[in-house]
Design a protein around this motif. Structure first.
Motif, mmCIF file in Angstrom:
data_model
loop_
_atom_site.group_PDB
_atom_site.id
_atom_site.type_symbol
_atom_site.label_atom_id
_atom_site.label_comp_id
_atom_site.label_asym_id
_atom_site.label_seq_id
_atom_site.Cartn_x
_atom_site.Cartn_y
_atom_site.Cartn_z
ATOM 1 N N LEU A 55 38.484 12.002 22.380
ATOM 2 C CA LEU A 55 39.826 12.401 21.978
ATOM 3 C C LEU A 55 39.868 13.620 21.067
ATOM 4 O O LEU A 55 40.890 14.300 20.989
ATOM 5 N N LEU A 81 49.426 11.232 19.686
ATOM 6 C CA LEU A 81 48.831 10.080 20.362
ATOM 7 C C LEU A 81 49.116 8.782 19.613
ATOM 8 O O LEU A 81 48.982 8.711 18.388
ATOM 9 N N PHE A 104 46.975 14.303 29.907
ATOM 10 C CA PHE A 104 46.022 13.255 29.547
ATOM 11 C C PHE A 104 45.250 12.772 30.771
ATOM 12 O O PHE A 104 44.024 12.587 30.722
#
Length: 299
Positions: free
Chosen positions: A104, A116, A278
């Motif tokens: 991430l 997020l 994503f």
């Protein structure tokens, strides 16, 4: 609807007013007009707090989806629009912590305008009802209302610590498991039924668990501590087998079909740029599965 949702998210009229750069009385009047038009009370008000009524809860969920769709529709038609906004991601607990989280940092650096929100759970998130925007799942996907993008394949490995095997012996045949301490998944159902192919004959053994847990990471740690034999995803135990902390057993007859690792999201007319960003990011990261790079295929 945006004003009402701000009140719900902030939990206070004054905080919502500051966020919207309005006066608290203006916010209160807008919510009051909304309730009058709908003919129901959406919020229970007291001198110290507000809370949603049952109708308010349902309306808030619908409002959140409607405003999200509107935002996505506007972003989708803007050429070169930067992905932005809150992205709620549902992740399997152990898999998410061990593999997704390390990825991430690169995602956040690439898309700094995306906020997020990660939910680590082994329960199946209901994406159609707004539990999350996107989910990663380690299992076959059966919901036709969701779009599925396959990332990789995963198999399960039977293993134990060298210390345990030295004390209790290495099982040579599936029947030998009856004399061993096996570790099971709490309410695991099919996950506690281990399949084997012995001499061309398929057989299954429902293990009698001496120890159970509802966390695969907890079972991994129990196996590392020499408590018993476990059957877990190669994603979790592959590196441990590679470095000798765990030893794979019954490799010749362990029957395990590859389970798909997928990212799923609801089918919508306008796909959110942040969801697309994503999903594409994970597809690139999983082009070469990390656990295969670290230890190769188990025997």
């Amino acid at each position: 609807m945006a004003v009402f949702l701000a009140v719900v998210e902030e939990g206070d009229f004054s905080a919502a007013a500051r966020r919207l750069r309005m006066t608290p009385s203006a916010v209160s009047k807008i919510v009051g007009r909304l309730e009058s038009r709908l003919g129901v009370r959406l919020l229970q008000r007291s001198t110290r707090s507000i809370s949603l009524t049952a109708e308010g809860h349902a309306y808030a969920e619908a409002t959140r989806r409607i405003l999200s769709d509107l935002e996505e529709a506007e972003l989708a038609i803007q050429p070169g629009a930067e992905p932005r906004g809150r992205l709620r991601v549902s992740l399997p607990s152990a898999f998410g912590h061990r593999l997704i989280v390390p990825m991430l940092s690169a995602f956040i650096q690439r898309y700094p305008a995306i906020e997020l929100e990660l939910d680590f759970t082994d329960a199946i998130a209901d994406l159609m009802n707004g539990d999350a925007d996107v989910a990663v799942r380690v299992a076959a996907q059966s919901d036709s209302a969701l779009i599925t993008r396959r990332l990789a394949a995963n198999r399960r490995v039977i293993c134990a610590s060298p210390d345990y095997l030295e004390r209790r012996g290495v099982p040579e045949r599936p029947d030998d498991l009856e004399r061993h301490r096996c570790l099971g998944i709490t309410s695991g159902g099919r996950l506690n039924v281990w399949e084997f192919d012995e001499g061309g004959r398929r057989c299954t053994i429902r293990i009698r668990s001496s120890v159970e847990a509802n966390s695969t990471e907890a079972l991994r740690r129990l196996a590392l501590a020499g408590i018993g034999i476990v059957r877990l995803s190669e994603i979790l135990v592959g590196p441990d087998i590679q470095n000798g902390r765990l030893q794979a057993v019954l490799t010749d007859c362990n029957r395990t079909e590859a389970e798909p690792i997928s990212v799923v999201y609801p089918h919508r007319r306008f796909l959110s740029p942040r969801v697309r960003a994503f999903v594409d990011f994970l597809a690139r990261e999983f082009a070469h599965p990390p656990w295969e790079e670290s230890h190769g295929e188990p025997g």
